[in-house]
Motif scaffolding. Structure first.
Motif, PDB file in Angstrom:
ATOM      1  N   TYR A  17      48.949  58.981  38.848  1.00 30.26           N
ATOM      2  CA  TYR A  17      48.729  59.847  40.012  1.00 30.26           C
ATOM      3  C   TYR A  17      47.664  60.920  39.708  1.00 30.26           C
ATOM      4  O   TYR A  17      46.754  61.147  40.501  1.00 30.26           O
ATOM      5  N   GLN A  18      47.773  61.529  38.552  1.00 32.81           N
ATOM      6  CA  GLN A  18      46.760  62.523  38.133  1.00 32.81           C
ATOM      7  C   GLN A  18      45.395  61.868  38.066  1.00 32.81           C
ATOM      8  O   GLN A  18      44.385  62.421  38.483  1.00 32.81           O
ATOM      9  N   ASN A  19      45.388  60.659  37.518  1.00 35.67           N
ATOM     10  CA  ASN A  19      44.112  59.970  37.348  1.00 35.67           C
ATOM     11  C   ASN A  19      43.480  59.576  38.681  1.00 35.67           C
ATOM     12  O   ASN A  19      42.259  59.543  38.796  1.00 35.67           O
ATOM     13  N   LEU A  20      44.323  59.271  39.657  1.00 35.37           N
ATOM     14  CA  LEU A  20      43.764  58.930  40.971  1.00 35.37           C
ATOM     15  C   LEU A  20      42.950  60.109  41.487  1.00 35.37           C
ATOM     16  O   LEU A  20      41.921  59.941  42.134  1.00 35.37           O
ATOM     17  N   SER A  21      43.428  61.298  41.161  1.00 38.69           N
ATOM     18  CA  SER A  21      42.726  62.500  41.582  1.00 38.69           C
ATOM     19  C   SER A  21      41.469  62.706  40.731  1.00 38.69           C
ATOM     20  O   SER A  21      40.374  62.961  41.240  1.00 38.69           O
ATOM     21  N   GLU A  22      41.623  62.534  39.431  1.00 40.93           N
ATOM     22  CA  GLU A  22      40.474  62.742  38.537  1.00 40.93           C
ATOM     23  C   GLU A  22      39.347  61.738  38.842  1.00 40.93           C
ATOM     24  O   GLU A  22      38.166  62.093  38.897  1.00 40.93           O
ATOM     25  N   ILE A  23      39.738  60.489  39.067  1.00 40.93           N
ATOM     26  CA  ILE A  23      38.740  59.454  39.342  1.00 40.93           C
ATOM     27  C   ILE A  23      37.985  59.795  40.632  1.00 40.93           C
ATOM     28  O   ILE A  23      36.774  59.604  40.726  1.00 40.93           O
ATOM     29  N   ALA A  24      38.725  60.337  41.618  1.00 41.84           N
ATOM     30  CA  ALA A  24      38.091  60.670  42.902  1.00 41.84           C
ATOM     31  C   ALA A  24      36.946  61.668  42.723  1.00 41.84           C
ATOM     32  O   ALA A  24      35.995  61.671  43.508  1.00 41.84           O
ATOM     33  N   SER A  25      37.029  62.487  41.679  1.00 44.14           N
ATOM     34  CA  SER A  25      35.945  63.455  41.488  1.00 44.14           C
ATOM     35  C   SER A  25      34.706  62.787  40.887  1.00 44.14           C
ATOM     36  O   SER A  25      33.632  63.381  40.831  1.00 44.14           O
ATOM     37  N   LYS A  26      34.855  61.522  40.453  1.00 43.67           N
ATOM     38  CA  LYS A  26      33.712  60.820  39.830  1.00 43.67           C
ATOM     39  C   LYS A  26      33.115  59.753  40.756  1.00 43.67           C
ATOM     40  O   LYS A  26      31.980  59.344  40.603  1.00 43.67           O
ATOM     41  N   GLY A  27      33.900  59.282  41.703  1.00 45.26           N
ATOM     42  CA  GLY A  27      33.408  58.219  42.581  1.00 45.26           C
ATOM     43  C   GLY A  27      34.575  57.646  43.362  1.00 45.26           C
ATOM     44  O   GLY A  27      35.673  58.194  43.337  1.00 45.26           O
ATOM     45  N   VAL A  28      34.326  56.535  44.037  1.00 48.70           N
ATOM     46  CA  VAL A  28      35.395  55.953  44.845  1.00 48.70           C
ATOM     47  C   VAL A  28      35.719  54.556  44.318  1.00 48.70           C
ATOM     48  O   VAL A  28      34.822  53.751  44.061  1.00 48.70           O
ATOM     49  N   MET A  29      36.995  54.274  44.134  1.00 44.02           N
ATOM     50  CA  MET A  29      37.374  52.943  43.642  1.00 44.02           C
ATOM     51  C   MET A  29      37.341  51.947  44.786  1.00 44.02           C
ATOM     52  O   MET A  29      37.646  52.287  45.930  1.00 44.02           O
ATOM     53  N   PHE A  30      36.991  50.719  44.420  1.00 45.17           N
ATOM     54  CA  PHE A  30      36.951  49.663  45.434  1.00 45.17           C
ATOM     55  C   PHE A  30      38.191  48.793  45.322  1.00 45.17           C
ATOM     56  O   PHE A  30      38.577  48.353  44.227  1.00 45.17           O
ATOM     57  N   GLY A  31      38.808  48.537  46.467  1.00 46.27           N
ATOM     58  CA  GLY A  31      39.994  47.692  46.496  1.00 46.27           C
ATOM     59  C   GLY A  31      39.846  46.529  47.467  1.00 46.27           C
ATOM     60  O   GLY A  31      39.105  46.616  48.460  1.00 46.27           O
ATOM     61  N   HIS A  32      40.552  45.439  47.163  1.00 44.74           N
ATOM     62  CA  HIS A  32      40.487  44.248  48.013  1.00 44.74           C
ATOM     63  C   HIS A  32      41.882  43.639  48.147  1.00 44.74           C
ATOM     64  O   HIS A  32      42.565  43.405  47.142  1.00 44.74           O
ATOM     65  N   GLN A  33      42.265  43.367  49.387  1.00 45.94           N
ATOM     66  CA  GLN A  33      43.573  42.775  49.641  1.00 45.94           C
ATOM     67  C   GLN A  33      43.590  41.324  49.163  1.00 45.94           C
ATOM     68  O   GLN A  33      42.650  40.572  49.422  1.00 45.94           O
ATOM     69  N   ASP A  34      44.666  40.940  48.481  1.00 45.17           N
ATOM     70  CA  ASP A  34      44.873  39.541  48.042  1.00 45.17           C
ATOM     71  C   ASP A  34      43.730  38.991  47.200  1.00 45.17           C
ATOM     72  O   ASP A  34      43.460  37.771  47.232  1.00 45.17           O
ATOM     73  N   ASP A  35      43.086  39.878  46.456  1.00 45.87           N
ATOM     74  CA  ASP A  35      41.873  39.457  45.733  1.00 45.87           C
ATOM     75  C   ASP A  35      42.092  38.282  44.789  1.00 45.87           C
ATOM     76  O   ASP A  35      41.240  37.404  44.673  1.00 45.87           O
ATOM     77  N   LEU A  36      43.255  38.275  44.101  1.00 48.58           N
ATOM     78  CA  LEU A  36      43.496  37.214  43.095  1.00 48.58           C
ATOM     79  C   LEU A  36      44.192  35.992  43.696  1.00 48.58           C
ATOM     80  O   LEU A  36      44.383  34.983  43.012  1.00 48.58           O
ATOM     81  N   SER A  37      44.593  36.090  44.965  1.00 45.91           N
ATOM     82  CA  SER A  37      45.401  35.012  45.557  1.00 45.91           C
ATOM     83  C   SER A  37      44.562  33.886  46.149  1.00 45.91           C
ATOM     84  O   SER A  37      44.894  32.717  46.015  1.00 45.91           O
ATOM     85  N   TYR A  38      43.531  34.265  46.861  1.00 53.63           N
ATOM     86  CA  TYR A  38      42.695  33.262  47.534  1.00 53.63           C
ATOM     87  C   TYR A  38      41.376  33.911  47.938  1.00 53.63           C
ATOM     88  O   TYR A  38      41.244  35.146  47.923  1.00 53.63           O
ATOM     89  N   GLY A  39      40.430  33.051  48.315  1.00 54.99           N
ATOM     90  CA  GLY A  39      39.132  33.559  48.758  1.00 54.99           C
ATOM     91  C   GLY A  39      38.616  32.719  49.902  1.00 54.99           C
ATOM     92  O   GLY A  39      39.374  31.934  50.494  1.00 54.99           O
ATOM     93  N   THR A  40      37.353  32.873  50.200  1.00 50.10           N
ATOM     94  CA  THR A  40      36.824  32.168  51.371  1.00 50.10           C
ATOM     95  C   THR A  40      36.906  30.648  51.200  1.00 50.10           C
ATOM     96  O   THR A  40      37.024  29.940  52.176  1.00 50.10           O
ATOM     97  N   ASP A  41      36.863  30.154  49.956  1.00 48.64           N
ATOM     98  CA  ASP A  41      36.992  28.703  49.829  1.00 48.64           C
ATOM     99  C   ASP A  41      37.778  28.254  48.596  1.00 48.64           C
ATOM    100  O   ASP A  41      37.422  27.255  47.967  1.00 48.64           O
ATOM    101  N   TRP A  42      38.816  28.986  48.249  1.00 43.69           N
ATOM    102  CA  TRP A  42      39.728  28.553  47.179  1.00 43.69           C
ATOM    103  C   TRP A  42      41.109  29.145  47.436  1.00 43.69           C
ATOM    104  O   TRP A  42      41.260  30.085  48.211  1.00 43.69           O
ATOM    105  N   TRP A  43      42.077  28.554  46.773  1.00 42.18           N
ATOM    106  CA  TRP A  43      43.456  29.009  46.979  1.00 42.18           C
ATOM    107  C   TRP A  43      44.184  28.980  45.638  1.00 42.18           C
ATOM    108  O   TRP A  43      44.211  27.936  44.976  1.00 42.18           O
ATOM    109  N   ALA A  44      44.733  30.101  45.232  1.00 43.92           N
ATOM    110  CA  ALA A  44      45.589  30.204  44.045  1.00 43.92           C
ATOM    111  C   ALA A  44      44.990  29.561  42.794  1.00 43.92           C
ATOM    112  O   ALA A  44      45.607  28.706  42.164  1.00 43.92           O
TER     113      ALA A  44
END
Ligand code: BMA
Length: 378
Positions: A35-62
């Motif tokens: 939690y502290q780090n989420l705040s500290e990181i915010a002062s350096k930049g913004v983290m990128f997140g993606h829903q279901d990133d490891l589960s599937y993509g535009t043309d692959w599954w699991a």
């Protein structure tokens, strides 16, 4: 000498105040560090997140190790979104097997990534979907018709979250984001379908049960209204609709598909950019006042139908007072070549995404050291 002493004291008080305070006094050590780090990181930049990133993509599954983000830029995202809708089944709403989700949550944690869970949950009465507004919040509260079934559902949720662990070690810290977009009218927990007090009671009951009965002290709790139903003129007051209280929330979030090219938004691109900046400034301001952290808990443009979409997002974030200083942005899932939020190789926004990745202001897995330790960034 006395002056120096007072100055040191003031500095110490200021640094203590600047630290965000987790809503759960019993939160585990790693959860507090994250939690502290989420705040500290915010002062350096913004983290990128993606829903279901490891589960599937535009043309692959699991496929083990696969990720559309990694495929495109050579790094996994920093934030991994998952959804636990459908806990009475083996698979979630989007047909992802729970045992796979569990393994990927652990994988993401081991890689030094951060997991966030949303909950497009069925209502236990007749297993009504999140979008079925014949389902009633009041039935879930103590004394309600299906309260006991709600407890069963919470037990399933707690069982799943508790099972996300490494070896014998304790639970993995997780950002939990229940009952999102409550100011909209599309979910059964939405504004026109229950009273504000019922919504607040549901949230508090849920968190009290998970913490006190199920001893889950690994949750960083995110509140996330929807921007399309937020009046920026009365920003703060409007944002607080359904806010369950500082003891129940850690992340001042916002789901904003509205200022990022929503099909029904008639404002010009310039106005949308300005409103995106205002929205981000709003959550940042509320978070700072409350000693919490801010994040764009969902955003994106399905099908990447807008050129340079990621460049605009970054401009929106960077144009705010103080520059890019919210903890993360999470875009939604890459389900197919028609429905995706991260461009695929060969898509006309491929370069746009690569530049977003290359920016000094964005943080992907590659830039993280380990957010569960005192040194979150490389
Ligand atoms: C929504 C859509 C749905 C999906 C749900 C849960 O925004 O993407 O297709 O089932 O999220 O992931």
């Amino acid at each position: 000498m006395r002056l120096v002493f007072i100055a040191v004291l003031l500095f110490m008080v200021r640094s203590t105040l600047a630290q965000p305070v987790h809503s759960d006094p019993k939160a585990s050590r790693k959860t507090k560090i994250l939690y502290q780090n989420l705040s500290e990181i915010a002062s350096k930049g913004v983290m990128f997140g993606h829903q279901d990133d490891l589960s599937y993509g535009t043309d692959w599954w699991a496929v083990e190790g696969a990720s559309d983000v990694n495929h495109l830029v050579g790094s996994y995202p920093a934030i991994y979104g998952w959804d636990l809708g459908g806990l009475h089944m083996d698979r979630n709403l989007d047909s992802v097997a729970y045992e796979d989700i569990r393994r990927w949550i652990v994988d993401a944690y081991k890689m030094g990534g951060i997991n966030t869970i949303s909950w497009h949950t069925f209502h236990p009465q007749g297993l009504k979907s999140s979008w079925d507004k014949s389902a009633k919040v009041s039935d879930l509260l103590p004394g309600g018709e299906t309260h006991d079934q709600y407890i069963d559902l919470l037990d399933k949720l707690a069982d799943f979250i508790s099972s996300c662990k490494t070896g014998l070690s304790t639970q993995i810290p997780i950002v939990f984001r229940p009952f999102h977009e409550q100011n909209g009218d599309w979910f059964w927990w939405g504004k026109d379908n229950c009273t504000e007090q019922e919504y607040i009671s549901l949230w508090r009951f849920t968190m009290d049960y998970l913490r006190e009965q199920r001893k889950l002290h690994n949750l960083i709790v995110a509140f996330s209204p929807d921007r399309s139903r937020l009046d920026l003129v009365n920003g703060v007051g409007n944002y607080m609709y359904g806010y369950p209280g500082d003891d129940y929330v850690d992340v001042i979030g916002l789901d904003d598909y509205w200022d990022t090219g929503h099909t029904h938004n008639t404002a010009s691109p310039a106005e949308q950019l300005e409103n995106l900046q205002k929205s981000v400034e709003l959550i940042d301001k509320i978070a700072k006042e409350k000693n919490k952290i801010a994040a764009l808990t969902e955003t994106g443009k399905a099908g990447q139908e807008i050129d340079h979409w990621y460049d605009s997002l970054l401009k929106g974030l960077d144009g705010t007072e103080g520059g890019v200083n919210i903890s993360w942005v999470l875009v939604w899932r890459n389900a197919s070549r028609e429905y995706f939020y991260v461009p695929y190789k060969g898509h006309r926004n491929e370069q746009d995404f690569k530049e977003f990745y290359a920016s000094q202001k964005t943080i992907f897995q590659n830039n993280l050291n380990n957010p569960y330790t005192k040194k979150p960034l490389k």
